[in-house]
Design an enzyme around this catalytic site. Structure first.
Site, PDB file in Angstrom:
ATOM      1  CG  ASP A   1     -33.115   0.533  -4.059  1.00  0.00           C
ATOM      2  OD1 ASP A   1     -34.213   0.150  -4.535  1.00  0.00           O
ATOM      3  OD2 ASP A   1     -32.411   1.396  -4.602  1.00  0.00           O
TER       4      ASP A   1
HETATM    5  N1  LIG Z   1     -19.022  -2.639  -8.924  1.00  0.00           N
HETATM    6  C1  LIG Z   1     -19.842  -2.596  -9.997  1.00  0.00           C
HETATM    7  N2  LIG Z   1     -19.627  -3.414 -11.047  1.00  0.00           N
HETATM    8  C2  LIG Z   1     -20.443  -3.395 -12.138  1.00  0.00           C
HETATM    9  N3  LIG Z   1     -21.522  -2.588 -12.261  1.00  0.00           N
HETATM   10  C3  LIG Z   1     -21.805  -1.751 -11.243  1.00  0.00           C
HETATM   11  C4  LIG Z   1     -20.985  -1.716 -10.047  1.00  0.00           C
HETATM   12  N4  LIG Z   1     -21.525  -0.798  -9.203  1.00  0.00           N
HETATM   13  C5  LIG Z   1     -22.622  -0.306  -9.837  1.00  0.00           C
HETATM   14  N5  LIG Z   1     -22.789  -0.873 -11.044  1.00  0.00           N
HETATM   15  C6  LIG Z   1     -23.846  -0.565 -12.024  1.00  0.00           C
HETATM   16  O1  LIG Z   1     -23.789   0.814 -12.296  1.00  0.00           O
HETATM   17  C7  LIG Z   1     -25.104   1.286 -12.629  1.00  0.00           C
HETATM   18  C8  LIG Z   1     -25.443   2.507 -11.804  1.00  0.00           C
HETATM   19  O2  LIG Z   1     -25.694   2.121 -10.450  1.00  0.00           O
HETATM   20  P1  LIG Z   1     -26.648   2.977  -9.508  1.00  0.00           P
HETATM   21  O3  LIG Z   1     -26.729   2.299  -8.184  1.00  0.00           O
HETATM   22  O4  LIG Z   1     -26.164   4.394  -9.521  1.00  0.00           O
HETATM   23  O5  LIG Z   1     -28.063   2.953 -10.250  1.00  0.00           O
HETATM   24  P2  LIG Z   1     -29.204   1.870 -10.217  1.00  0.00           P
HETATM   25  O6  LIG Z   1     -28.793   0.658  -9.459  1.00  0.00           O
HETATM   26  O7  LIG Z   1     -29.660   1.637 -11.634  1.00  0.00           O
HETATM   27  O8  LIG Z   1     -30.345   2.611  -9.467  1.00  0.00           O
HETATM   28  P3  LIG Z   1     -30.429   2.973  -7.900  1.00  0.00           P
HETATM   29  O9  LIG Z   1     -29.888   4.364  -7.783  1.00  0.00           O
HETATM   30  O10 LIG Z   1     -31.879   2.899  -7.613  1.00  0.00           O
HETATM   31  O11 LIG Z   1     -29.637   1.974  -7.124  1.00  0.00           O
HETATM   32  C9  LIG Z   1     -26.069   0.120 -12.390  1.00  0.00           C
HETATM   33  O12 LIG Z   1     -26.348  -0.498 -13.607  1.00  0.00           O
HETATM   34  C10 LIG Z   1     -25.261  -0.793 -11.490  1.00  0.00           C
HETATM   35  O13 LIG Z   1     -25.700  -2.115 -11.633  1.00  0.00           O
END
Ligand SMILES: Nc1ncnc2c1ncn2[C@@H]1O[C@H](COP(=O)(O)OP(=O)(O)OP(=O)(O)O)[C@@H](O)[C@H]1O
Ligand SMILES: [Mg+2]
Length: 265
Positions: free
Chosen positions: A54
Protein backbone atom coordinates in the site's frame (compact mmCIF):
# COMPACT_ATOMS: atom_id res chain seq x y z
CA UNK A 1 5.72 12.39 12.55
CA UNK A 2 5.75 16.15 12.80
CA UNK A 3 5.22 17.00 9.14
CA UNK A 4 2.39 14.55 8.56
CA UNK A 5 2.07 12.67 5.31
CA UNK A 6 3.37 13.31 1.81
CA UNK A 7 -0.07 13.44 0.22
CA UNK A 8 -1.05 16.51 2.29
CA UNK A 9 2.05 18.34 1.06
CA UNK A 10 1.56 17.40 -2.58
CA UNK A 11 -2.18 18.06 -2.62
CA UNK A 12 -2.97 20.67 0.04
CA UNK A 13 -6.63 21.10 0.88
CA UNK A 14 -8.23 23.81 2.99
CA UNK A 15 -8.81 21.45 5.94
CA UNK A 16 -5.16 20.37 6.13
CA UNK A 17 -3.59 21.56 9.36
CA UNK A 18 -0.03 21.78 8.07
CA UNK A 19 1.26 25.15 6.87
CA UNK A 20 1.59 24.45 3.18
CA UNK A 21 4.56 25.36 1.02
CA UNK A 22 5.34 23.86 -2.33
CA UNK A 23 7.92 21.14 -1.95
CA UNK A 24 11.31 22.17 -3.33
CA UNK A 25 13.33 20.01 -5.69
CA UNK A 26 15.85 18.95 -2.97
CA UNK A 27 12.93 17.97 -0.70
CA UNK A 28 11.27 15.96 -3.47
CA UNK A 29 14.54 14.26 -4.38
CA UNK A 30 15.24 13.28 -0.76
CA UNK A 31 11.71 11.98 -0.23
CA UNK A 32 11.94 9.79 -3.35
CA UNK A 33 15.37 8.45 -2.33
CA UNK A 34 14.19 7.83 1.27
CA UNK A 35 11.17 5.84 0.05
CA UNK A 36 13.34 3.86 -2.41
CA UNK A 37 15.78 3.01 0.39
CA UNK A 38 12.93 2.05 2.72
CA UNK A 39 11.51 -0.30 0.08
CA UNK A 40 14.97 -1.69 -0.73
CA UNK A 41 15.28 -2.62 2.95
CA UNK A 42 11.86 -4.30 3.00
CA UNK A 43 12.47 -6.26 -0.22
CA UNK A 44 16.16 -7.12 0.12
CA UNK A 45 17.39 -6.15 3.60
CA UNK A 46 15.31 -8.66 5.56
CA UNK A 47 14.74 -12.38 4.95
CA UNK A 48 12.20 -13.33 3.86
CA UNK A 49 11.46 -10.05 2.10
CA UNK A 50 8.35 -8.02 2.86
CA UNK A 51 5.85 -6.66 0.34
CA UNK A 52 4.27 -3.46 1.65
CA UNK A 53 1.22 -3.54 -0.71
CA UNK A 54 0.00 0.00 0.00
CA UNK A 55 2.72 2.44 -1.05
CA UNK A 56 1.04 5.83 -1.53
CA UNK A 57 1.31 9.41 -0.29
CA UNK A 58 -0.71 9.05 2.91
CA UNK A 59 1.46 6.11 3.96
CA UNK A 60 4.69 8.09 3.54
CA UNK A 61 5.33 10.20 6.64
CA UNK A 62 7.61 13.21 6.90
CA UNK A 63 9.75 14.16 9.90
CA UNK A 64 10.79 17.63 11.08
CA UNK A 65 13.52 17.76 8.40
CA UNK A 66 11.05 16.61 5.70
CA UNK A 67 12.81 13.27 5.42
CA UNK A 68 10.46 10.41 4.56
CA UNK A 69 9.61 7.11 6.23
CA UNK A 70 7.51 4.33 4.75
CA UNK A 71 4.67 3.73 7.22
CA UNK A 72 1.46 1.75 7.68
CA UNK A 73 2.25 -1.93 7.40
CA UNK A 74 -1.40 -2.89 7.75
CA UNK A 75 -1.40 -4.78 4.44
CA UNK A 76 2.22 -5.97 4.45
CA UNK A 77 2.93 -9.61 3.56
CA UNK A 78 6.02 -11.73 3.91
CA UNK A 79 7.39 -13.32 0.76
CA UNK A 80 7.99 -17.07 0.70
CA UNK A 81 11.39 -18.61 0.06
CA UNK A 82 11.55 -20.26 -3.36
CA UNK A 83 8.27 -18.78 -4.65
CA UNK A 84 8.39 -16.26 -7.45
CA UNK A 85 5.09 -14.73 -6.41
CA UNK A 86 2.22 -15.03 -3.99
CA UNK A 87 -1.35 -15.35 -5.14
CA UNK A 88 -3.41 -13.37 -2.72
CA UNK A 89 -6.56 -11.42 -2.07
CA UNK A 90 -6.15 -8.05 -3.69
CA UNK A 91 -5.91 -5.06 -1.37
CA UNK A 92 -4.51 -1.62 -1.96
CA UNK A 93 -5.57 1.69 -3.43
CA UNK A 94 -6.96 2.69 -6.85
CA UNK A 95 -4.33 4.28 -9.06
CA UNK A 96 -1.39 2.62 -7.28
CA UNK A 97 -2.12 -1.04 -8.02
CA UNK A 98 0.04 -2.94 -10.48
CA UNK A 99 -2.18 -4.37 -13.25
CA UNK A 100 -1.12 -8.03 -12.81
CA UNK A 101 -1.82 -7.76 -9.08
CA UNK A 102 -5.17 -5.99 -9.52
CA UNK A 103 -6.31 -8.45 -12.20
CA UNK A 104 -4.83 -11.77 -11.12
CA UNK A 105 -3.85 -11.24 -7.47
CA UNK A 106 -0.27 -11.99 -8.48
CA UNK A 107 1.88 -10.32 -5.83
CA UNK A 108 5.64 -9.82 -6.23
CA UNK A 109 8.13 -7.18 -5.14
CA UNK A 110 7.39 -5.56 -8.50
CA UNK A 111 3.89 -4.66 -7.27
CA UNK A 112 5.49 -2.33 -4.73
CA UNK A 113 7.89 -1.08 -7.43
CA UNK A 114 4.84 -0.14 -9.54
CA UNK A 115 3.25 1.82 -6.67
CA UNK A 116 6.61 3.46 -5.99
CA UNK A 117 6.77 4.53 -9.65
CA UNK A 118 3.31 6.10 -9.34
CA UNK A 119 4.39 8.00 -6.21
CA UNK A 120 7.55 9.22 -8.00
CA UNK A 121 5.37 10.55 -10.83
CA UNK A 122 3.02 12.26 -8.35
CA UNK A 123 5.97 13.91 -6.58
CA UNK A 124 7.61 15.08 -9.81
CA UNK A 125 4.43 16.29 -11.52
CA UNK A 126 2.22 17.40 -8.62
CA UNK A 127 -0.64 15.42 -10.22
CA UNK A 128 -2.75 12.75 -8.58
CA UNK A 129 -2.26 9.05 -9.35
CA UNK A 130 -5.79 8.78 -10.66
CA UNK A 131 -7.74 11.79 -11.82
CA UNK A 132 -11.47 11.11 -11.73
CA UNK A 133 -12.44 14.77 -11.98
CA UNK A 134 -12.64 14.94 -15.74
CA UNK A 135 -16.23 15.13 -16.93
CA UNK A 136 -15.35 14.70 -20.59
CA UNK A 137 -13.21 12.10 -22.26
CA UNK A 138 -11.16 10.37 -20.97
CA UNK A 139 -13.29 9.81 -17.90
CA UNK A 140 -10.45 8.59 -15.70
CA UNK A 141 -6.82 9.47 -16.25
CA UNK A 142 -3.99 7.42 -14.81
CA UNK A 143 -0.79 9.36 -14.17
CA UNK A 144 1.16 6.44 -15.65
CA UNK A 145 -0.68 6.73 -18.97
CA UNK A 146 -0.34 10.51 -19.02
CA UNK A 147 3.40 10.48 -18.28
CA UNK A 148 4.05 7.61 -20.68
CA UNK A 149 2.32 9.47 -23.51
CA UNK A 150 4.49 12.53 -22.87
CA UNK A 151 7.70 10.50 -22.91
CA UNK A 152 6.73 8.72 -26.11
CA UNK A 153 6.03 12.13 -27.67
CA UNK A 154 9.52 13.30 -26.58
CA UNK A 155 8.10 15.80 -24.08
CA UNK A 156 9.34 14.53 -20.70
CA UNK A 157 9.80 18.10 -19.48
CA UNK A 158 6.03 18.64 -19.58
CA UNK A 159 5.60 16.01 -16.88
CA UNK A 160 7.48 18.21 -14.39
CA UNK A 161 5.57 20.35 -11.87
CA UNK A 162 5.69 23.92 -13.20
CA UNK A 163 7.11 25.13 -9.86
CA UNK A 164 10.22 23.00 -10.46
CA UNK A 165 10.96 24.75 -13.74
CA UNK A 166 10.84 28.33 -12.43
CA UNK A 167 14.17 30.04 -12.84
CA UNK A 168 14.57 28.85 -16.43
CA UNK A 169 18.18 28.20 -17.36
CA UNK A 170 19.77 30.39 -14.67
CA UNK A 171 22.67 28.79 -12.76
CA UNK A 172 20.49 28.65 -9.63
CA UNK A 173 17.64 26.79 -11.31
CA UNK A 174 16.86 23.15 -10.61
CA UNK A 175 18.78 20.54 -12.67
CA UNK A 176 16.30 19.69 -15.43
CA UNK A 177 18.24 16.66 -16.69
CA UNK A 178 18.22 15.02 -13.26
CA UNK A 179 14.55 15.85 -12.67
CA UNK A 180 13.68 14.30 -16.04
CA UNK A 181 15.68 11.23 -15.09
CA UNK A 182 13.51 10.88 -11.98
CA UNK A 183 10.39 11.05 -14.17
CA UNK A 184 11.80 8.34 -16.47
CA UNK A 185 12.58 6.08 -13.51
CA UNK A 186 9.03 6.63 -12.26
CA UNK A 187 7.62 5.61 -15.64
CA UNK A 188 9.86 2.55 -15.85
CA UNK A 189 8.92 1.43 -12.33
CA UNK A 190 5.23 1.86 -13.17
CA UNK A 191 5.50 0.03 -16.50
CA UNK A 192 2.44 -2.07 -17.28
CA UNK A 193 4.56 -5.15 -17.95
CA UNK A 194 5.94 -6.58 -14.74
CA UNK A 195 9.06 -8.10 -16.34
CA UNK A 196 10.17 -4.69 -17.62
CA UNK A 197 10.10 -3.01 -14.20
CA UNK A 198 13.45 -2.75 -12.41
CA UNK A 199 13.96 -4.05 -8.89
CA UNK A 200 13.88 -1.29 -6.32
CA UNK A 201 17.67 -1.69 -5.94
CA UNK A 202 18.20 -1.00 -9.65
CA UNK A 203 15.69 1.86 -9.54
CA UNK A 204 17.69 3.38 -6.68
CA UNK A 205 20.91 3.07 -8.69
CA UNK A 206 19.22 4.78 -11.65
CA UNK A 207 17.96 7.60 -9.44
CA UNK A 208 21.41 8.12 -7.97
CA UNK A 209 22.96 8.10 -11.45
CA UNK A 210 25.02 4.94 -10.84
CA UNK A 211 23.46 3.12 -13.79
CA UNK A 212 21.81 4.40 -16.96
CA UNK A 213 18.04 4.50 -17.29
CA UNK A 214 17.24 2.17 -20.19
CA UNK A 215 15.08 3.34 -23.07
CA UNK A 216 11.47 3.20 -21.92
CA UNK A 217 10.12 0.00 -23.49
CA UNK A 218 6.96 0.12 -25.52
CA UNK A 219 3.86 -1.42 -24.10
CA UNK A 220 0.81 -3.17 -25.50
CA UNK A 221 -1.85 -0.90 -26.90
CA UNK A 222 -4.21 -0.28 -23.98
CA UNK A 223 -7.95 -0.79 -24.31
CA UNK A 224 -8.41 2.96 -24.02
CA UNK A 225 -6.33 3.53 -27.17
CA UNK A 226 -8.02 5.65 -29.87
CA UNK A 227 -8.04 2.63 -32.16
CA UNK A 228 -10.73 1.16 -29.89
CA UNK A 229 -12.80 4.34 -29.88
CA UNK A 230 -14.08 6.70 -32.50
CA UNK A 231 -13.82 9.82 -30.32
CA UNK A 232 -10.16 10.55 -31.06
CA UNK A 233 -9.21 10.49 -27.38
CA UNK A 234 -5.43 10.94 -27.21
CA UNK A 235 -4.80 9.42 -23.83
CA UNK A 236 -4.84 5.76 -23.13
CA UNK A 237 -6.48 4.21 -20.12
CA UNK A 238 -4.93 1.05 -18.76
CA UNK A 239 -7.00 -2.08 -19.22
CA UNK A 240 -7.73 -2.32 -15.50
CA UNK A 241 -9.62 0.94 -15.48
CA UNK A 242 -10.80 1.33 -19.00
CA UNK A 243 -14.14 -0.37 -18.88
CA UNK A 244 -16.66 0.94 -16.34
CA UNK A 245 -16.84 4.55 -15.21
CA UNK A 246 -15.17 4.91 -11.82
CA UNK A 247 -16.49 7.12 -9.08
CA UNK A 248 -14.55 8.04 -5.94
CA UNK A 249 -15.48 5.33 -3.45
CA UNK A 250 -16.02 2.60 -6.02
CA UNK A 251 -14.21 -0.54 -5.10
CA UNK A 252 -12.76 -3.08 -7.48
CA UNK A 253 -15.08 -5.64 -5.96
CA UNK A 254 -18.08 -3.65 -7.17
CA UNK A 255 -16.54 -3.50 -10.60
CA UNK A 256 -15.52 -7.11 -10.88
CA UNK A 257 -18.14 -8.73 -8.62
CA UNK A 258 -15.28 -10.48 -6.84
CA UNK A 259 -16.39 -10.73 -3.20
CA UNK A 260 -12.88 -10.85 -1.77
CA UNK A 261 -11.31 -7.66 -3.12
CA UNK A 262 -10.55 -4.80 -0.76
CA UNK A 263 -9.52 -1.61 -2.48
CA UNK A 264 -9.29 1.87 -1.00
CA UNK A 265 -9.99 4.86 -3.15
N1 LIG B 1 2.87 8.55 13.10
C1 LIG B 1 2.11 9.38 12.35
N2 LIG B 1 2.42 10.70 12.27
C2 LIG B 1 1.67 11.55 11.52
N3 LIG B 1 0.60 11.18 10.79
C3 LIG B 1 0.24 9.88 10.81
C4 LIG B 1 0.98 8.91 11.59
N4 LIG B 1 0.40 7.70 11.40
C5 LIG B 1 -0.64 7.91 10.54
N5 LIG B 1 -0.73 9.21 10.20
C6 LIG B 1 -1.75 9.81 9.32
O1 LIG B 1 -3.01 9.51 9.86
C7 LIG B 1 -3.97 9.43 8.79
C8 LIG B 1 -4.76 8.14 8.89
O2 LIG B 1 -3.93 7.04 8.52
P1 LIG B 1 -4.55 5.70 7.92
O3 LIG B 1 -3.44 4.77 7.60
O4 LIG B 1 -5.60 5.21 8.86
O5 LIG B 1 -5.30 6.18 6.59
P2 LIG B 1 -4.73 6.42 5.14
O6 LIG B 1 -3.25 6.28 5.10
O7 LIG B 1 -5.29 7.73 4.64
O8 LIG B 1 -5.40 5.28 4.32
P3 LIG B 1 -5.06 3.70 4.36
O9 LIG B 1 -6.01 3.11 5.35
O10 LIG B 1 -5.33 3.26 2.98
O11 LIG B 1 -3.63 3.52 4.75
C9 LIG B 1 -3.19 9.54 7.48
O12 LIG B 1 -3.28 10.85 7.01
C10 LIG B 1 -1.78 9.22 7.91
O13 LIG B 1 -0.86 9.82 7.04
MG1 LIG C 1 -2.34 4.64 5.94
Amino acid sequence: MSNGNLDDHLFPSSDNQIQKQLLSWPQRKNIILDVAKGLAYLHHGVKPGIYHRDIKGTNILLDAEMRARVADFGLAKQSREGQSHLTTRVAGTHGYLAPEYALYGQLTEKSDVYSFGVVVLEIMSGRKALDLSSSGSPRALLITDWAWSLVKAGKVERALDASLLRGGDSPNSNPKGIMERFVLVGILCAHIMVALRPTILDALKMLEGDIEVPRIPDRPVPLGHPSFHADGNNFSISPVLSAPKLQPGDTLSELSSAPYVEINS
